[in-house]
Design an enzyme around this catalytic site. Sequence first.
Site, PDB file in Angstrom:
ATOM      1  N   GLU A  21       6.949  10.747  -2.147  1.00 39.03           N
ATOM      2  CA  GLU A  21       7.975  11.109  -1.156  1.00 39.03           C
ATOM      3  C   GLU A  21       9.368  10.747  -1.651  1.00 39.03           C
ATOM      4  OE1 GLU A  21       6.696   9.369   2.584  1.00 39.03           O
ATOM      5  OE2 GLU A  21       5.428  11.090   2.991  1.00 39.03           O
TER       6      GLU A  21
ATOM      7  N   GLU B 220      -1.167  14.329   1.353  1.00 41.73           N
ATOM      8  CA  GLU B 220      -1.244  13.473   2.550  1.00 41.73           C
ATOM      9  C   GLU B 220      -1.226  14.350   3.786  1.00 41.73           C
ATOM     10  OE1 GLU B 220       1.491  10.181   3.090  1.00 41.73           O
ATOM     11  OE2 GLU B 220       1.526   9.803   0.937  1.00 41.73           O
TER      12      GLU B 220
END
Length: 475
Positions: free
Chosen positions: A179, A372
């Site tokens: 991220e 995810e």
Amino acid sequence: MAFREDFLWGGATAANQCEGAYLEGGRGLANVDVMPAGVDRFSVGSGEMKMFRCDDDHFYPGHEAIDMYHNYKEDIALLAGMGFKCYRLSIAWSRIFPKGDELEPNEAGLQFYDNLFDECLKYGIEPLVTICHFDVPMHLIETIGSWRSRQMIDHYVHYCEVIFKRYKNKVKYWLTFNEINMILHFPFMGAGLCFEEGENKQQVKYVAAHHELVASALATKIGHEINPEFKIGCMLAAGNTYANTCHPADVWKSMEKDRENYFFIDVQSRGEYPAYALKQLEREGIEIPFEEGDVEILKNHTVDFISFSYYSSRLTSADPEVNKTTDGNAFETLKNPYLEASEWGWQIDPLGLRITMNALYDRYQKPLFIVENGLGAVDVPDANGYVKDDYRIDYLREHIKAMKEAVELDGVDLIGYTTWGCIDLVSAGTGEMKKRYGFIYVDKDNDGNGTLKRSKKKSYDWYKKVIESNGEQLA
Ligand code: BG6
């Protein structure tokens, strides 16, 4: 069949949220170790409150986490029991380089991951490795201010070179930064950035981001040199932003919000700073310290695939009055009246996954990997210790359906799907154990009490069937 034969079904974890053993095996202290549970977590994570050492007034849930460090054989056997094809995990940087700037790596740390990968490979599980899942050795934060310093590029690249060489025959799939856009939203937890009073935070964040982007491209370069078979990807905290109304100003605002995040992947995948970002940085008076060679490095070493996390879509308005926020994984969003939300206020939007996949595939035309996705929920075991987590099954089923539509109906090229927190672990955002994502329950509570015993939830058998049928059997 919608999904390719070699589709990588599995689950994902991060070292700092599951390993524990934070000072064992020669491991050094990292930013993720000084993240307390409770009210101060947000201020520390956002770089506003300086906490460079642990104190007695706080509880640090990552220190023990679920102690996967000592239980990895049992844990991987459990993942294998679901038929996992892939297990996404991260290497803790400070296990390999405890201070971050050593010339020689820590052998005990390297050996630990050798054992972990061997255990995966024994069951035919392909490891997908995140090189940096938020963690930065504390010594580098204290001495050079983490990613605000260009020296970080050398330390990171050295770390990459060591692990690429060591694991070149065991690991094929790599992600350079988890991220990467988190640096804008949770800069201390996401990138070890802590701010001084009066500092221009935007400037610091974008300079640090530039260093990460150059480091990521260099890692991609040396990774491909060490093993041309490597597949190296970027990783975005994704979720498209909707406009609150069809007012053009709202639509424009939603586009700007998406670009804020796309910026990173635009550089990592297309190889250059996009025009809109250059203009915006210029307008804000932010200078990016481009050095000789940076342009070429970014241009010539783009990623092989695009990976991302998806939990929710986002919603924004151009009207500041309307734009009051609600919770959402450190990302501001309005409440969408058409969506339900999790117990933590994260809005549930399976179609949003299809929208996000299409947006990313249209934009980059590279294979996607969903690394995810999942539902953080309170699980209450029954008298026999069994968790009937139908809510989690529902969430995942609907998202897998949407993902299937993106592949089957829209032609998106998808490599795999790893659900978040396949075994219960510490929440990154809140530091809680109570916010569980797993197919495997771990007996531990928010205060650190519990036996750490692992047990299968109802979703365990459900996901096993999903994998067995390559996503055909979702009931
Ligand atoms: C992502 C992170 O932001 O979301 C994970 O990559 C994190 O580390 C996950 O755990 C879920 O967020 P949370 O706050 O529920 O743990």
